[in-house]
Write a protein that holds these residues in place. Structure first.
Motif, PDB file in Angstrom:
ATOM      1  N   VAL A 411       0.850  -1.195   0.000  1.00 47.74           N
ATOM      2  CA  VAL A 411       0.000   0.000   0.000  1.00 47.74           C
ATOM      3  C   VAL A 411       0.885   1.243   0.000  1.00 47.74           C
ATOM      4  CG1 VAL A 411      -1.748   1.304   1.247  1.00 47.74           C
ATOM      5  CG2 VAL A 411      -1.806  -1.205   1.273  1.00 47.74           C
ATOM      6  N   MET A 412       0.634   2.152  -0.940  1.00 50.17           N
ATOM      7  CA  MET A 412       1.413   3.382  -1.046  1.00 50.17           C
ATOM      8  C   MET A 412       0.456   4.565  -1.092  1.00 50.17           C
ATOM      9  SD  MET A 412       4.260   2.016  -3.766  1.00 50.17           S
ATOM     10  CE  MET A 412       5.101   0.458  -3.423  1.00 50.17           C
ATOM     11  N   VAL A 413       0.655   5.493  -0.194  1.00 46.67           N
ATOM     12  CA  VAL A 413      -0.285   6.602  -0.029  1.00 46.67           C
ATOM     13  C   VAL A 413       0.438   7.950  -0.129  1.00 46.67           C
ATOM     14  CG1 VAL A 413      -1.832   7.769   1.605  1.00 46.67           C
ATOM     15  CG2 VAL A 413      -1.884   5.278   1.396  1.00 46.67           C
ATOM     16  N   GLY A 414      -0.108   8.850  -0.948  1.00 36.49           N
ATOM     17  CA  GLY A 414       0.347  10.232  -0.980  1.00 36.49           C
ATOM     18  C   GLY A 414       1.471  10.506  -1.952  1.00 36.49           C
ATOM     19  N   TYR A 415       2.621   9.871  -1.719  1.00 36.72           N
ATOM     20  CA  TYR A 415       3.820  10.175  -2.503  1.00 36.72           C
ATOM     21  C   TYR A 415       4.829   9.050  -2.308  1.00 36.72           C
ATOM     22  CZ  TYR A 415       4.743  11.862   2.221  1.00 36.72           C
ATOM     23  OH  TYR A 415       4.846  11.956   3.586  1.00 36.72           O
ATOM     24  N   PRO A 416       5.770   8.904  -3.239  1.00 42.65           N
ATOM     25  CA  PRO A 416       6.752   7.828  -3.128  1.00 42.65           C
ATOM     26  C   PRO A 416       7.710   8.043  -1.960  1.00 42.65           C
ATOM     27  CG  PRO A 416       7.283   9.260  -4.972  1.00 42.65           C
ATOM     28  CD  PRO A 416       5.947   9.701  -4.469  1.00 42.65           C
ATOM     29  N   GLU A 417       8.292   6.951  -1.482  1.00 44.73           N
ATOM     30  CA  GLU A 417       9.264   7.051  -0.392  1.00 44.73           C
ATOM     31  C   GLU A 417      10.480   7.862  -0.814  1.00 44.73           C
ATOM     32  OE1 GLU A 417      10.323   3.190   0.976  1.00 44.73           O
ATOM     33  OE2 GLU A 417       8.304   2.702   1.702  1.00 44.73           O
ATOM     34  N   LYS A 418      10.857   7.732  -2.082  1.00 44.85           N
ATOM     35  CA  LYS A 418      12.008   8.460  -2.615  1.00 44.85           C
ATOM     36  C   LYS A 418      11.599   9.153  -3.901  1.00 44.85           C
ATOM     37  CE  LYS A 418      16.793   7.822  -4.196  1.00 44.85           C
ATOM     38  NZ  LYS A 418      17.862   6.819  -4.478  1.00 44.85           N
ATOM     39  N   PHE A 419      11.772  10.468  -3.947  1.00 44.80           N
ATOM     40  CA  PHE A 419      11.408  11.224  -5.140  1.00 44.80           C
ATOM     41  C   PHE A 419      12.498  11.087  -6.210  1.00 44.80           C
ATOM     42  CE2 PHE A 419       8.831  13.293  -1.910  1.00 44.80           C
ATOM     43  CZ  PHE A 419       7.625  13.492  -2.569  1.00 44.80           C
ATOM     44  N   ARG A 420      12.069  11.172  -7.466  1.00 42.05           N
ATOM     45  CA  ARG A 420      12.999  11.060  -8.591  1.00 42.05           C
ATOM     46  C   ARG A 420      13.991  12.218  -8.634  1.00 42.05           C
ATOM     47  NH1 ARG A 420      10.254  10.006 -14.317  1.00 42.05           N
ATOM     48  NH2 ARG A 420      12.433  10.369 -14.885  1.00 42.05           N
ATOM     49  N   ASP A 421      15.148  11.949  -9.197  1.00 48.85           N
ATOM     50  CA  ASP A 421      16.183  12.957  -9.393  1.00 48.85           C
ATOM     51  C   ASP A 421      16.135  13.431 -10.843  1.00 48.85           C
ATOM     52  OD1 ASP A 421      18.411  14.541  -9.563  1.00 48.85           O
ATOM     53  OD2 ASP A 421      19.862  12.922  -9.229  1.00 48.85           O
ATOM     54  N   TYR A 422      15.796  14.692 -11.050  1.00 47.46           N
ATOM     55  CA  TYR A 422      15.708  15.258 -12.400  1.00 47.46           C
ATOM     56  C   TYR A 422      16.915  16.143 -12.729  1.00 47.46           C
ATOM     57  CZ  TYR A 422      10.703  14.005 -12.281  1.00 47.46           C
ATOM     58  OH  TYR A 422       9.509  13.333 -12.206  1.00 47.46           O
ATOM     59  N   SER A 423      17.948  16.104 -11.930  1.00 47.81           N
ATOM     60  CA  SER A 423      19.042  17.071 -12.050  1.00 47.81           C
ATOM     61  C   SER A 423      19.732  17.025 -13.417  1.00 47.81           C
ATOM     62  CB  SER A 423      20.065  16.858 -10.938  1.00 47.81           C
ATOM     63  OG  SER A 423      20.621  15.553 -11.002  1.00 47.81           O
ATOM     64  N   LYS A 424      19.689  15.887 -14.095  1.00 48.53           N
ATOM     65  CA  LYS A 424      20.370  15.772 -15.387  1.00 48.53           C
ATOM     66  C   LYS A 424      19.482  16.166 -16.563  1.00 48.53           C
ATOM     67  CE  LYS A 424      23.618  12.212 -13.869  1.00 48.53           C
ATOM     68  NZ  LYS A 424      24.136  10.834 -14.091  1.00 48.53           N
ATOM     69  N   LEU A 425      18.245  16.562 -16.297  1.00 46.54           N
ATOM     70  CA  LEU A 425      17.333  16.985 -17.361  1.00 46.54           C
ATOM     71  C   LEU A 425      17.440  18.493 -17.558  1.00 46.54           C
ATOM     72  CD1 LEU A 425      15.039  16.612 -19.383  1.00 46.54           C
ATOM     73  CD2 LEU A 425      13.426  16.610 -17.452  1.00 46.54           C
ATOM     74  N   GLU A 426      17.916  18.890 -18.718  1.00 45.61           N
ATOM     75  CA  GLU A 426      18.092  20.313 -19.020  1.00 45.61           C
ATOM     76  C   GLU A 426      16.794  20.922 -19.531  1.00 45.61           C
ATOM     77  OE1 GLU A 426      20.857  23.286 -21.820  1.00 45.61           O
ATOM     78  OE2 GLU A 426      20.801  21.115 -22.203  1.00 45.61           O
ATOM     79  N   MET A 427      16.387  22.031 -18.938  1.00 45.30           N
ATOM     80  CA  MET A 427      15.216  22.778 -19.379  1.00 45.30           C
ATOM     81  C   MET A 427      15.631  24.219 -19.652  1.00 45.30           C
ATOM     82  SD  MET A 427      12.528  20.850 -19.549  1.00 45.30           S
ATOM     83  CE  MET A 427      11.736  19.357 -18.917  1.00 45.30           C
ATOM     84  N   ARG A 428      15.257  24.722 -20.822  1.00 38.70           N
ATOM     85  CA  ARG A 428      15.618  26.090 -21.215  1.00 38.70           C
ATOM     86  C   ARG A 428      14.352  26.939 -21.363  1.00 38.70           C
ATOM     87  NH1 ARG A 428      19.566  24.409 -26.273  1.00 38.70           N
ATOM     88  NH2 ARG A 428      20.990  23.063 -25.074  1.00 38.70           N
ATOM     89  N   PRO A 429      14.368  28.159 -20.893  1.00 39.76           N
ATOM     90  CA  PRO A 429      13.165  29.004 -20.943  1.00 39.76           C
ATOM     91  C   PRO A 429      12.765  29.448 -22.340  1.00 39.76           C
ATOM     92  CG  PRO A 429      15.026  30.252 -20.109  1.00 39.76           C
ATOM     93  CD  PRO A 429      15.484  28.828 -20.192  1.00 39.76           C
ATOM     94  N   ASP A 430      13.656  29.272 -23.340  1.00 38.70           N
ATOM     95  CA  ASP A 430      13.369  29.735 -24.703  1.00 38.70           C
ATOM     96  C   ASP A 430      13.387  28.593 -25.715  1.00 38.70           C
ATOM     97  OD1 ASP A 430      16.046  29.171 -24.561  1.00 38.70           O
ATOM     98  OD2 ASP A 430      16.727  31.015 -25.544  1.00 38.70           O
ATOM     99  N   ASP A 431      13.163  27.360 -25.255  1.00 41.30           N
ATOM    100  CA  ASP A 431      13.291  26.220 -26.165  1.00 41.30           C
ATOM    101  C   ASP A 431      12.278  25.130 -25.812  1.00 41.30           C
ATOM    102  OD1 ASP A 431      14.190  24.414 -28.067  1.00 41.30           O
ATOM    103  OD2 ASP A 431      15.966  23.800 -26.922  1.00 41.30           O
ATOM    104  N   LEU A 432      11.000  25.400 -26.077  1.00 42.32           N
ATOM    105  CA  LEU A 432       9.966  24.423 -25.757  1.00 42.32           C
ATOM    106  C   LEU A 432      10.173  23.126 -26.524  1.00 42.32           C
ATOM    107  CD1 LEU A 432       7.311  23.519 -24.466  1.00 42.32           C
ATOM    108  CD2 LEU A 432       6.085  24.698 -26.307  1.00 42.32           C
ATOM    109  N   TYR A 433      10.409  23.225 -27.815  1.00 33.62           N
ATOM    110  CA  TYR A 433      10.585  22.033 -28.645  1.00 33.62           C
ATOM    111  C   TYR A 433      11.745  21.185 -28.119  1.00 33.62           C
ATOM    112  CZ  TYR A 433      10.474  19.391 -33.080  1.00 33.62           C
ATOM    113  OH  TYR A 433      10.348  18.416 -34.029  1.00 33.62           O
ATOM    114  N   GLY A 434      12.837  21.819 -27.818  1.00 37.13           N
ATOM    115  CA  GLY A 434      13.997  21.098 -27.288  1.00 37.13           C
ATOM    116  C   GLY A 434      13.727  20.530 -25.907  1.00 37.13           C
ATOM    117  N   ASN A 435      12.991  21.275 -25.087  1.00 40.70           N
ATOM    118  CA  ASN A 435      12.649  20.770 -23.753  1.00 40.70           C
ATOM    119  C   ASN A 435      11.846  19.478 -23.837  1.00 40.70           C
ATOM    120  OD1 ASN A 435      13.920  22.907 -22.462  1.00 40.70           O
ATOM    121  ND2 ASN A 435      12.043  24.120 -22.257  1.00 40.70           N
ATOM    122  N   VAL A 436      10.894  19.449 -24.762  1.00 42.22           N
ATOM    123  CA  VAL A 436      10.065  18.253 -24.922  1.00 42.22           C
ATOM    124  C   VAL A 436      10.908  17.075 -25.398  1.00 42.22           C
ATOM    125  CG1 VAL A 436       8.148  17.238 -26.219  1.00 42.22           C
ATOM    126  CG2 VAL A 436       7.951  19.557 -25.310  1.00 42.22           C
TER     127      VAL A 436
END
Length: 672
Positions: A411-436
């Motif tokens: 049984v798992m309630v609310g949220y995972p015990e350990k949250f994912r690490d997204y640190s290696k995912l690059e997001m740029r404010p001017d590049d929606l296509y590239g972000n996707v």
């Protein structure tokens, strides 16, 4: 394609209920909605309707008469009202995030419409040029392999899932793809001609938007190609049958079974080469490989050019977005696009869900709610055990196996015990296509990292803010995100009957998925194994056949009847889950008689809370799409279908043979 979990399917669009019936209170620093004085909005009822004639209208007929479906939605319901509230909370988090953070950068890139208009189709040109440069089938196969983490389509889907025979290890599953309409029937049946025509027009329109010559003829080519795929594609009911999908092979066996594509290279290029492969819809895979081999390269390239542009459309300029919506509204019935900020928040939650969810649960999911929900789940598991023990048609050996599976269900309630690490995912404010594109690659690498490795049962398939829940069948676990744990489905301050009738029925639904027509084929460890006596299996089949006949008689929209086979698992989850929730409520009273509140007994409040959770309306176009492709019954029959088989409902409202939905006691289906 094989699904690793069964969800409750709780969300559809909604409008706000009457203000007089809803109040807000402060809890854990955030406003909480509260329905009525004890958890049910009584102002929505239509008391001119007898409960046994139409319990949906009895519980919410006034609301249905007074509430329109918003123009930007295919339906309105409690579920999407909750989702809309969640979005507003998520927006506060995202808007408060630093502009250079992943949350801030992605959202800014999505909301910068001026830049997207300026760029128009420029971001798409490199991908289209890659398609145009393909000179032979080998290069086309390589392109398909790349689409697992990029724009474009493959005819053969790849998914990392637990081994059906040894659920401790992840293996590769292969399935078919290629169709742009929701189901094979849309290509083959006359009743779907309007949707088919709209899709063909969308293909032609999209090819024109990206500068393709001779768009009409090429649209016909694509439709003909996808229609050929439809002819040998499996039905949706077969695609959820674990026995039919459990077809393990080695790469060499797959190559011999389905020649027409170089499987070794396809798997190597997609980085999925593995010693064991689940060949899911095997006969369709074989036929599709043969179709691929004989289809002219130029037809395949035209099809791929359309697929790349269509998938990219939501992230391009307005002309692409509008064209995409022009087609999708034929399937949903929506009249307008949802506000861009809502679409943007959906995207952020979909791509950075656990990063966003970490702050969401800190702000909006108090420890009290988590503790209370965990206790409710344990109470429901106890009630489920009692119902299994008391089952009149099941032999003791099968009961003991079922109880063993129930006891081991995580049984798992609310949220995972350990949250994912997204640190290696690059997001740029001017590049929606590239972000996707970078997000898609990041997600694929996250999935691919599990191939051949032990199954991590602590991983979640939904973000914490999701208004839904699921049973991870092959992992024997049930998951309840924080997003669904809010009024009216769950409210720590509500009457106990409300919480058991609303969220309790959701909990029961997910528990009993472990024992539905597919869940019963999976043992306590998540392996596909027959743990039933032959006689019990035959009795179970007889009961489900009767239940299927009931649902097949329901006309969900004019001329559209529910597919009892496709929806069987969800219907069992609804009916048996409600039975379990009702018993859990009774057990919680410890022999005491519940008080009468506003003239309503505890059982009446329980069933009203259940119906309120499914309150809503849906456009016919959306119902038609759902019935063709979704294993969940339309919401009206998620109220009526289960209730008319429950003795307690009849007793609670004095329902007799003169009622429309009355079923004689000896004809009611009782599975668990």
């Amino acid at each position: 394609m094989l699904l690793a979990c069964s969800a409750v399917g709780a969300v559809s669009a909604s409008a706000q209920p009457p203000a007089s019936a809803v109040s807000t209170t402060e809890m854990a620093g955030s406003a909480r909605v509260h329905f009525g004085t004890w958890g049910v909005d009584l102002s929505t009822r239509d008391l001119s309707v007898k409960p046994g004639d139409d319990f949906q209208r009895y519980a919410a007929g006034k609301w249905m008469d007074e509430t329109d479906i918003p123009a930007d939605k295919s339906s309105n319901s409690i579920g999407s009202e909750m989702s809309d509230r969640n979005q507003e909370q998520l927006r506060e988090i995202v808007m408060g995030a630093p502009a250079d953070s992943q949350l801030g950068a992605f959202y800014k890139s999505y909301m910068n419409e001026a830049l997207l208009e300026q760029l128009d189709m420029k971001p798409l040109q490199t991908d289209l040029a890659r398609v145009d440069a393909i000179q032979n089938k080998d290069q086309f196969r390589s392109f398909m392999a790349s689409t697992v983490k990029d724009f474009g389509s493959t005819l053969f889907t790849l998914q990392v899932i637990p081994d059906l025979d040894n659920p401790t290890i992840n293996i590769l599953a292969v399935g078919t793809s290629g169709m742009g309409l929701p189901d094979r029937d849309y290509y083959l049946l006359d009743k779907y001609k309007p949707q088919r025509d709209a899709y063909r027009a969308y293909i032609e329109r999209t090819l024109g938007l990206v500068g393709t010559a001779d768009t009409s003829a090429k649209a016909d080519q694509i439709m003909a190609f996808e229609t050929e795929i439809a002819k040998f594609s499996w039905s949706q009911a077969d695609l959820r049958d674990i026995d039919k999908l459990n077809n393990p092979m080695t790469p060499a066996q797959l190559a011999a079974y389905a020649p027409g594509i170089d499987w070794n290279r396809y798997l190597t290029e997609s980085e999925t080469m593995a010693p064991k492969i689940l060949v899911a819809d095997n006969t369709a895979i074989k036929a599709l490989a043969a179709l691929y081999a004989k289809t002219p390269l130029e037809t395949l390239k035209t099809w791929q050019r359309f697929k790349v542009a269509s998938q990219a459309a939501p992230y391009l300029s307005k002309r692409f977005v509008d064209s995409n919506f022009e087609f999708s509204k034929v399937l949903t019935g929506a009249k307008e696009l949802r506000p861009r900020w809502r679409r943007g928040i959906d995207q952020v939650d979909g791509r950075l869900g656990e990063l966003l969810g970490q702050t969401y649960v800190e702000r909006y999911f108090p420890a009290q709610s988590k503790a209370m929900m965990e206790q409710l789940v344990q109470n429901l598991k106890l009630a489920a055990a009692e119902r299994i023990k008391a089952n009149s048609w099941m032999e003791e050996s099968t009961k003991q196996a079922a109880l063993k599976k129930l006891a081991k269900m995580d049984v798992m309630v609310g949220y995972p015990e350990k949250f994912r690490d997204y640190s290696k995912l690059e997001m740029r404010p001017d590049d929606l296509y590239g972000n996707v594109k970078r997000s898609s690659a990041f997600e694929w690498e996250y999935q691919l990292a599990d191939l051949g490795k032990p199954v991590d049962r602590k991983k979640w398939a939904m973000s914490p803010a999701t208004v839904n829940a699921y049973n991870g069948g092959l992992e024997n676990k049930i998951v309840f995100p924080a997003g669904i744990l809010q009024p009216p489905l769950f409210d720590p301050t509500a009457d106990a009957a409300v919480n058991y009738g609303a969220i309790g029925s959701v909990i029961g639904h997910e528990i009993m998925h472990g024992f539905d027509d597919q869940g019963r084929k999976i043992d306590e460890n998540g392996a596909v194994r027959d743990w039933w006596t032959k006689a019990d299996a035959e009795r179970f089949k007889a009961l489900t056949t009767e239940l299927g006949k009931q649902y097949a008689s329901y006309e969900a929209a004019p001329g559209v009847f529910i597919n009892g086979d496709l929806t069987m698992g969800e219907n069992i989850g609804d009916m048996s889950g409600l039975e379990v929730a009702h018993l859990a409520y009774k057990m919680s009273l410890n022999g005491r008689e519940p008080p009468v509140i506003d003239g309503l007994t505890g059982d009446q409040r329980f069933f009203l809370a259940y119906a309120q959770g499914w309150r809503g309306e849906q456009r016919d176009e959306s119902i038609k799409t759902q019935v063709a492709s979704d294993p969940h019954s339309p919401r009206r029959y998620r109220i009526i279908g289960p209730l008319r088989n429950l003795d307690a409902w009849y007793a609670a409202f004095g329902i007799g043979p003169d009622s429309k939905f009355y079923i004689a006691p000896d004809k009611r289906v009782r599975i668990w």
